[in-house]
Scaffold this active site. Structure first.
Site, PDB file in Angstrom:
ATOM      1  N   ASN A 184       0.864  -1.182   0.000  1.00 56.67           N
ATOM      2  CA  ASN A 184       0.000   0.000   0.000  1.00 56.67           C
ATOM      3  C   ASN A 184       0.897   1.227   0.000  1.00 56.67           C
ATOM      4  O   ASN A 184       1.517   1.543   1.017  1.00 56.67           O
ATOM      5  CB  ASN A 184      -0.900  -0.026   1.245  1.00 56.67           C
ATOM      6  CG  ASN A 184      -1.707   1.256   1.390  1.00 56.67           C
ATOM      7  OD1 ASN A 184      -1.761   2.085   0.477  1.00 56.67           O
ATOM      8  ND2 ASN A 184      -2.344   1.420   2.549  1.00 56.67           N
ATOM      9  N   TRP A 185       0.953   1.888  -1.146  1.00 57.01           N
ATOM     10  CA  TRP A 185       1.867   3.032  -1.266  1.00 57.01           C
ATOM     11  C   TRP A 185       1.324   4.303  -0.617  1.00 57.01           C
ATOM     12  O   TRP A 185       2.029   5.305  -0.533  1.00 57.01           O
ATOM     13  CB  TRP A 185       2.175   3.279  -2.752  1.00 57.01           C
ATOM     14  CG  TRP A 185       3.267   2.384  -3.259  1.00 57.01           C
ATOM     15  CD1 TRP A 185       3.591   1.130  -2.785  1.00 57.01           C
ATOM     16  CD2 TRP A 185       4.174   2.657  -4.328  1.00 57.01           C
ATOM     17  NE1 TRP A 185       4.650   0.623  -3.491  1.00 57.01           N
ATOM     18  CE2 TRP A 185       5.028   1.534  -4.451  1.00 57.01           C
ATOM     19  CE3 TRP A 185       4.357   3.734  -5.200  1.00 57.01           C
ATOM     20  CZ2 TRP A 185       6.050   1.473  -5.404  1.00 57.01           C
ATOM     21  CZ3 TRP A 185       5.365   3.669  -6.151  1.00 57.01           C
ATOM     22  CH2 TRP A 185       6.200   2.542  -6.241  1.00 57.01           C
ATOM     23  N   LYS A 186       0.060   4.285  -0.212  1.00 52.37           N
ATOM     24  CA  LYS A 186      -0.569   5.484   0.368  1.00 52.37           C
ATOM     25  C   LYS A 186      -0.329   6.676  -0.575  1.00 52.37           C
ATOM     26  O   LYS A 186      -0.273   6.470  -1.782  1.00 52.37           O
ATOM     27  CB  LYS A 186      -0.053   5.718   1.787  1.00 52.37           C
ATOM     28  CG  LYS A 186      -0.172   4.429   2.616  1.00 52.37           C
ATOM     29  CD  LYS A 186       0.063   4.602   4.084  1.00 52.37           C
ATOM     30  CE  LYS A 186      -0.103   3.248   4.766  1.00 52.37           C
ATOM     31  NZ  LYS A 186       0.033   3.327   6.233  1.00 52.37           N
TER      32      LYS A 186
ATOM     33  N   HIS B  38      -9.418   1.298   5.069  1.00 50.66           N
ATOM     34  CA  HIS B  38      -8.132   1.473   5.754  1.00 50.66           C
ATOM     35  C   HIS B  38      -8.333   2.413   6.946  1.00 50.66           C
ATOM     36  O   HIS B  38      -9.133   3.357   6.874  1.00 50.66           O
ATOM     37  CB  HIS B  38      -7.094   2.051   4.789  1.00 50.66           C
ATOM     38  CG  HIS B  38      -5.704   1.986   5.339  1.00 50.66           C
ATOM     39  ND1 HIS B  38      -5.245   2.902   6.261  1.00 50.66           N
ATOM     40  CD2 HIS B  38      -4.698   1.113   5.133  1.00 50.66           C
ATOM     41  CE1 HIS B  38      -3.991   2.585   6.592  1.00 50.66           C
ATOM     42  NE2 HIS B  38      -3.640   1.505   5.918  1.00 50.66           N
TER      43      HIS B  38
ATOM     44  N   GLU C 194      -6.676   4.790   7.996  1.00 51.47           N
ATOM     45  CA  GLU C 194      -6.460   6.209   7.667  1.00 51.47           C
ATOM     46  C   GLU C 194      -7.715   6.817   7.053  1.00 51.47           C
ATOM     47  O   GLU C 194      -8.015   7.995   7.267  1.00 51.47           O
ATOM     48  CB  GLU C 194      -5.242   6.346   6.747  1.00 51.47           C
ATOM     49  CG  GLU C 194      -3.949   6.127   7.527  1.00 51.47           C
ATOM     50  CD  GLU C 194      -2.799   5.571   6.713  1.00 51.47           C
ATOM     51  OE1 GLU C 194      -2.830   5.636   5.473  1.00 51.47           O
ATOM     52  OE2 GLU C 194      -1.845   5.044   7.342  1.00 51.47           O
TER      53      GLU C 194
ATOM     54  N   GLU D 125      -5.096  -4.616  10.687  1.00 50.40           N
ATOM     55  CA  GLU D 125      -4.057  -3.612  10.882  1.00 50.40           C
ATOM     56  C   GLU D 125      -4.317  -2.858  12.176  1.00 50.40           C
ATOM     57  O   GLU D 125      -5.134  -1.922  12.201  1.00 50.40           O
ATOM     58  CB  GLU D 125      -4.048  -2.617   9.713  1.00 50.40           C
ATOM     59  CG  GLU D 125      -3.793  -3.248   8.365  1.00 50.40           C
ATOM     60  CD  GLU D 125      -3.233  -2.231   7.372  1.00 50.40           C
ATOM     61  OE1 GLU D 125      -2.154  -2.486   6.845  1.00 50.40           O
ATOM     62  OE2 GLU D 125      -3.862  -1.182   7.150  1.00 50.40           O
TER      63      GLU D 125
ATOM     64  N   GLY E 171       2.975   2.400  10.704  1.00 44.12           N
ATOM     65  CA  GLY E 171       3.985   3.432  10.550  1.00 44.12           C
ATOM     66  C   GLY E 171       4.730   3.787  11.822  1.00 44.12           C
ATOM     67  O   GLY E 171       5.409   4.812  11.880  1.00 44.12           O
TER      68      GLY E 171
ATOM     69  N   SER F 258       3.712  -2.047  10.253  1.00 48.91           N
ATOM     70  CA  SER F 258       5.155  -2.161  10.492  1.00 48.91           C
ATOM     71  C   SER F 258       5.734  -3.524  10.100  1.00 48.91           C
ATOM     72  O   SER F 258       6.634  -4.030  10.765  1.00 48.91           O
ATOM     73  CB  SER F 258       5.483  -1.830  11.952  1.00 48.91           C
ATOM     74  OG  SER F 258       5.154  -0.472  12.224  1.00 48.91           O
TER      75      SER F 258
ATOM     76  N   GLY G  28       3.013  -1.143   4.150  1.00 49.68           N
ATOM     77  CA  GLY G  28       3.059   0.276   3.813  1.00 49.68           C
ATOM     78  C   GLY G  28       4.468   0.698   3.430  1.00 49.68           C
ATOM     79  O   GLY G  28       4.955   0.408   2.341  1.00 49.68           O
ATOM     80  N   GLY G  29       5.145   1.360   4.340  1.00 47.52           N
ATOM     81  CA  GLY G  29       6.462   1.944   4.072  1.00 47.52           C
ATOM     82  C   GLY G  29       7.450   1.013   3.381  1.00 47.52           C
ATOM     83  O   GLY G  29       8.176   1.428   2.464  1.00 47.52           O
TER      84      GLY G  29
HETATM   85  P1  13P Z   1       3.322   0.475   7.531  1.00 50.44           P
HETATM   86  O1  13P Z   1       3.764  -0.854   6.925  1.00 50.44           O
HETATM   87  O2  13P Z   1       4.069   1.631   6.964  1.00 50.44           O
HETATM   88  O3  13P Z   1       3.265   0.408   8.996  1.00 50.44           O
HETATM   89  O4  13P Z   1       1.794   0.688   7.024  1.00 50.44           O
HETATM   90  C1  13P Z   1       0.885  -0.336   7.180  1.00 50.44           C
HETATM   91  C2  13P Z   1      -0.339  -0.002   6.424  1.00 50.44           C
HETATM   92  O5  13P Z   1      -1.088   0.870   6.802  1.00 50.44           O
HETATM   93  C3  13P Z   1      -0.613  -0.751   5.190  1.00 50.44           C
HETATM   94  O6  13P Z   1      -1.910  -0.527   4.728  1.00 50.44           O
END
Ligand code: 13P
Length: 250
Positions: free
Chosen positions: A11-13, A98, A100, A168, A174, A213, A234-235
């Site tokens: 997930n590149w956000k 998600h 967010e 999640e 993050g 994470s 994510g990251g």
């Molecule tokens: P991180 O892997 O950066 O913690 O993000 C997780 C995430 O929200 C994937 O959708």
């Protein structure tokens, strides 16, 4: 329960321009052509990069996903992107609910359910996200909260369809923090039980991804936990050098 092939989705956000995508896809394709992945691999870039990604992986098993869709099929929703539009741009998957989106945009279980239903209607596989906040975990309510989210944000329409759930924990996203393997197992088992209760056996093969994470250093242990059917990353999905070892750990 026997697990089907795992799904590792990035997930590149709101990160990434065309040049970033080219670099990551180039490196991933080279590595996965030399040694094919033993799992499904997906990238969910910003909507602006979906058709570019779809073109780049046309002859390759990397799957393409969106990060959100509207529940409506079309209409006067400035800035909105429908599931059918994502499909038309080349996506096969879409993340819905998600944390967010739930937090920043006030998305409710009801709306997430409508989005997942819209995804299925458009021929996309939804990845429905759930997860507790730190406050909810500290109050001992993690399982209860996640169970409620499953019951209310998984529409009947996903029954028997290609879809996934992603657990999640909000406090793990993050932050570099992760639950213990025991905590992950406890919630994943509760998610599976709630999915069975809600949808029956027809959805017993749908994977439950862990997200929050996930890194090359912890991926192998997390992916070996019972009922962990993949990861939503994510990251660490923004660079092939981080994403590849996670794919190899599956
Ligand atoms: P991180 O892997 O950066 O913690 O993000 C997780 C995430 O929200 C994937 O959708």
């Amino acid at each position: 329960m026997k697990q089907s092939v795992k799904l590792i989705a990035g997930n590149w956000k709101m990160n990434g321009l065309a040049a970033d995508l080219s670099a990551v896809v180039h490196d991933l394709k080279l590595a996965l052509q030399a040694e094919p992945a033993s799992c499904r691999v997906a990238i969910c870039p910003p909507a602006t990069l979906i058709s570019r990604l779809a073109d780049a992986v046309r002859d390759h098993p990397i799957e393409v996903g969106g990060q959100d869709c509207r529940a409506e099929s079309h209409g006067a929703y400035t800035g909105g992107v429908s599931a059918a539009m994502l499909k038309d741009a080349g996506a096969g998957l879409v993340i819905v609910g998600h944390s967010e989106r739930r937090q920043e945009f006030g998305e409710t279980d009801l709306l997430v359910s409508a989005k997942a239903e819209a995804a299925v209607r458009a021929g996309l596989a939804p990845i429905v996200c759930v997860g507790e906040t730190l406050q909810q975990r500290e109050a001992g309510r993690a399982v209860e909260v996640v169970r409620g989210q499953i019951m209310n944000s998984l529409p009947q329409a996903v029954t028997g369809q290609d879809f996934a759930v992603a657990y999640e924990p909000v406090w793990a996203i993050g932050t570099g923090l992760t639950p213990t393997l025991e905590q992950i197992e406890e919630v994943h088992r509760a998610v599976r039980a709630a999915m069975l209760e809600r949808l029956g056996l027809a959805s017993a093969a749908a994977p439950i991804l862990y997200g929050g994470s996930v890194k090359p250093e912890n991926a192998r242990d997390i992916l070996a936990v019972p009922e962990v059917g993949g990861a939503l990353v994510g990251g660490a999905s923004l660079k092939a050098a981080d994403f590849l070892p996670i794919i190899r750990a599956a």
